[in-house]
Enzyme design. Structure first.
Site, mmCIF file in Angstrom:
data_model
loop_
_atom_site.group_PDB
_atom_site.id
_atom_site.type_symbol
_atom_site.label_atom_id
_atom_site.label_comp_id
_atom_site.label_asym_id
_atom_site.label_seq_id
_atom_site.Cartn_x
_atom_site.Cartn_y
_atom_site.Cartn_z
ATOM 1 N N HIS A 70 0.802 -1.224 0.000
ATOM 2 C CA HIS A 70 0.000 0.000 0.000
ATOM 3 C C HIS A 70 0.831 1.268 0.000
ATOM 4 O O HIS A 70 0.302 2.366 0.190
ATOM 5 C CB HIS A 70 -1.008 -0.001 1.150
ATOM 6 C CG HIS A 70 -1.914 -1.190 1.099
ATOM 7 N ND1 HIS A 70 -2.783 -1.402 0.052
ATOM 8 C CD2 HIS A 70 -2.060 -2.245 1.920
ATOM 9 C CE1 HIS A 70 -3.428 -2.534 0.244
ATOM 10 N NE2 HIS A 70 -2.997 -3.072 1.363
ATOM 11 N N ARG A 73 -6.788 15.890 0.008
ATOM 12 C CA ARG A 73 -5.544 16.641 0.209
ATOM 13 C C ARG A 73 -4.793 16.722 -1.109
ATOM 14 O O ARG A 73 -5.152 16.064 -2.085
ATOM 15 C CB ARG A 73 -4.657 15.889 1.209
ATOM 16 C CG ARG A 73 -4.350 14.489 0.708
ATOM 17 C CD ARG A 73 -3.326 13.727 1.512
ATOM 18 N NE ARG A 73 -2.924 12.520 0.818
ATOM 19 C CZ ARG A 73 -3.563 11.357 0.836
ATOM 20 N NH1 ARG A 73 -4.671 11.225 1.530
ATOM 21 N NH2 ARG A 73 -3.109 10.325 0.150
HETATM 22 C C1 MV4 Z 1 -9.947 -3.095 -3.262
HETATM 23 C C2 MV4 Z 1 -9.210 -4.084 -3.933
HETATM 24 C C3 MV4 Z 1 -9.897 -5.081 -4.584
HETATM 25 N N1 MV4 Z 1 -11.237 -5.120 -4.532
HETATM 26 N N2 MV4 Z 1 -11.295 -3.169 -3.257
HETATM 27 C C4 MV4 Z 1 -6.247 -0.872 -1.285
HETATM 28 C C5 MV4 Z 1 -6.120 0.563 -0.943
HETATM 29 C C6 MV4 Z 1 -7.496 1.072 -0.744
HETATM 30 N N3 MV4 Z 1 -7.608 2.405 -1.218
HETATM 31 C C7 MV4 Z 1 -8.336 0.114 -1.498
HETATM 32 N N4 MV4 Z 1 -7.525 -0.987 -1.859
HETATM 33 C C8 MV4 Z 1 -8.024 -2.022 -2.565
HETATM 34 N N5 MV4 Z 1 -9.365 -2.103 -2.596
HETATM 35 C C9 MV4 Z 1 -11.901 -4.171 -3.873
HETATM 36 N N6 MV4 Z 1 -13.229 -4.249 -3.821
HETATM 37 C C10 MV4 Z 1 -7.830 -4.014 -3.918
HETATM 38 C C11 MV4 Z 1 -7.229 -2.984 -3.211
HETATM 39 C C12 MV4 Z 1 -5.804 -3.031 -3.243
HETATM 40 C C13 MV4 Z 1 -5.054 -2.065 -3.869
HETATM 41 C C14 MV4 Z 1 -5.650 -0.975 -4.465
HETATM 42 C C15 MV4 Z 1 -4.908 -0.045 -5.093
HETATM 43 C C16 MV4 Z 1 -3.547 -0.182 -5.134
HETATM 44 C C17 MV4 Z 1 -2.924 -1.229 -4.535
HETATM 45 C C18 MV4 Z 1 -3.661 -2.179 -3.894
HETATM 46 C C19 MV4 Z 1 -3.017 -3.255 -3.309
HETATM 47 C C20 MV4 Z 1 -3.759 -4.191 -2.682
HETATM 48 C C21 MV4 Z 1 -5.147 -4.078 -2.627
#
Ligand code: MV4
Length: 491
Positions: free
Chosen positions: A234, A291
């Site tokens: 993240h 932000r």
């Molecule tokens: C998700 C997802 C898959 N499916 N939601 C991680 C950060 C937060 N802003 C939301 N995130 C995610 N939400 C659903 N329904 C996968 C992630 C996620 C991710 C998102 C963006 C960039 C990197 C990531 C790494 C792991 C999981």
């Protein structure tokens, strides 16, 4: 606005002050005892020490910062990112003190800070969202039914979370109850708020975010996307604009949604709307960050817009200086975050003295940093040393420029993530544009970083062969019965 206080440190404090200076605005720095000689302190017109090194005793002391601002007749406070930047209560206190908070309203910060309330406010608009619950799940059995309907795997998210904190993947119904209980207790201890909800798990998404700008007169524009899929736990490590996967239609649709999200909460200033893009190019609204983001420079490079200047103009009550039709993408920008971390050793923080620090330069290279040679990197804060940004006419040029800039960047004294940046810039999946949020996990191991030294080993081998051929008449043959002692001696 004649004087601005920057409630932050490091590169972003300096970044904000630079734009203020161009606008003829005086700047005030606040600093902790660890930052007495930091560049942001030296750069500011005035600087005030607000406490000991730990952020909880300095950069997070909202009331103290406001009292400094009042003493020095400050007109506006810019919070940067991190620290107090998304603290609705701080924004409210600033406004109550008669000072302009350079950012959105406390109401917008509060609404978007909570994922469930964010989902609720955008509901009246036509914004695609990941299938899931739009209210906190209270009853396990009821939640299980919803999960079954959505189909596993599903994701449990904390409403007060964000940036990946408090997320749990559930692959099968049997695990649901245990995972939900864990998620709730995690959310309670991390955010003092146990509200969780579920979403379908999008397995291999790209993380694409849209920059928006809104003034106090109802004008809202978007400044296109940033591709932020290259992350590690993240933590974003490489960002670029534009994304190599968006078609013009998709960009238009996502831009419109981002503007609607901003409108739904009467957003003011610079904000970012995060989306997931699945492998079929369906996009889903995730959350809004209220932000200025770390990676804002790539947007500045491709649009020519100084986002901090626009934030200040908007805070002063001015109209945006341009309309959507005035904005267009020009060229391509790449950003590598340079952390004081040892990528060869599981990205362990490596703080210490910057014995030697030489920045890259030349055409299309921008370095946003807050350090100088001879400075100590403090343990108390984020270990980011700088952001290295390159700009080119197209993606290929910005990548090649990034490789060149990384090779020119010399940091001695601490390990940095520069070799990791070089690894990404050389990787075929990255170069082709065919990657998702699993890039780092899928392709990177600490051995990957010896690829540069692999190249050196090859050169050494060629050179040794050349020497051997040249000197073959004078070389004496080592007895084949006598085993080389080389390895043993080395051990
Ligand atoms: C998700 C997802 C898959 N499916 N939601 C991680 C950060 C937060 N802003 C939301 N995130 C995610 N939400 C659903 N329904 C996968 C992630 C996620 C991710 C998102 C963006 C960039 C990197 C990531 C790494 C792991 C999981």
């Amino acid at each position: 606005m004649k004087k601005i206080l920057v409630a932050n440190r490091g590169e972003i404090a300096l970044r904000v002050m630079r734009s203020a200076k161009e606008m003829g605005i005086q700047t005030v720095a606040v600093f902790s005892e660890a930052d007495r000689c930091a560049p942001h302190v030296l750069y500011a017109d005035e600087a005030v020490c607000i406490g000991p090194a730990p952020s909880s005793q300095s950069y997070l002391l909202g009331a103290k910062i406001i009292s400094v601002a009042l003493d020095l007749n400050v007109d506006g406070i810019h919070p940067g990112y991190g620290f107090l930047s998304e603290n609705a209560e701080f924004a409210d206190l600033v406004n109550q003190a008669g000072i302009e908070f350079i950012g959105p309203s406390p109401k917008a910060i509060g609404l978007m800070g909570d994922k469930l309330s964010a989902k609720a406010v955008v509901k009246g608009y036509d914004i695609p969202m990941v299938p899931g619950t739009d209210e906190a799940i209270e009853d396990v059995d009821e939640a299980k039914l919803v999960a079954r309907e959505i189909g596993f795997p599903i994701l449990i998210k904390a409403s007060a979370g964000g940036g990946g904190k408090g997320m749990r993947i559930v692959n099968q119904e049997e695990d649901f109850e245990v995972q939900m209980k864990l998620a709730v207790s995690e959310a309670v201890s991390a955010f003092a708020n146990g509200a969780v909800f579920i979403e379908k798990y999008i397995a291999s998404p790209r993380h694409i975010e849209i920059q928006v700008l809104a003034d106090k007169h109802g004008n809202v524009v978007h400044l296109f996307e940033r591709e932020c899929s290259i992350q590690r736990r993240h933590q974003k490590v490489v960002e670029e604009a534009p994304s190599s996967v968006l078609t013009e239609d998709l960009r238009l649709a996502m831009g419109k949604c981002a503007i609607d999200v901003a409108k739904s909460c009467d957003y003011i200033g610079a904000g970012t709307v995060e989306f997931l893009l699945d492998e079929h190019k369906n996009f889903y609204f995730l959350e809004m960050n209220t932000r200025l983001q770390v990676e804002h420079p790539v947007t500045e490079m491709i649009t020519g817009v100084d986002l901090v200047k626009q934030q200040i103009r908007v805070a002063r009550g001015e109209q945006l200086a341009f309309s959507q039709d005035d904005l267009k993408i020009s060229g391509h920008a790449m950003e590598v975050r340079v952390y004081a971390e040892d990528a060869r050793n599981n990205f362990l923080p490596d703080i210490g003295l910057l014995k030697s620090y030489k920045r890259p330069g030349g055409i299309g290279v921008r370095v946003d940093d807050g350090f100088e040679e001879g400075m100590e990197i403090p343990i108390h804060y984020d270990p980011m040393i700088s952001k290295l940004i390159t700009y080119g006419q197209d993606r290929n040029e910005s990548i090649k420029r990034m490789r060149r800039a990384i090779s020119e960047y010399h940091v001695v004294g601490v390990q940095t993530t520069l070799p990791f940046g070089a690894f990404v810039m050389e990787h075929p999946a990255f170069v082709s544009g065919d990657f998702d949020t699993h890039f780092v996990g899928a392709y990177f191991t600490s051995e990957s970083l010896s690829s540069a030294t692999q190249e050196e080993k090859k050169i050494a081998a060629w050179f040794a062969t050349k020497l051997m051929i040249e000197k073959k008449n004078t070389l004496t043959v080592v007895s084949t019965s006598e085993k080389s002692q080389w390895r043993k001696n080395r051990m």
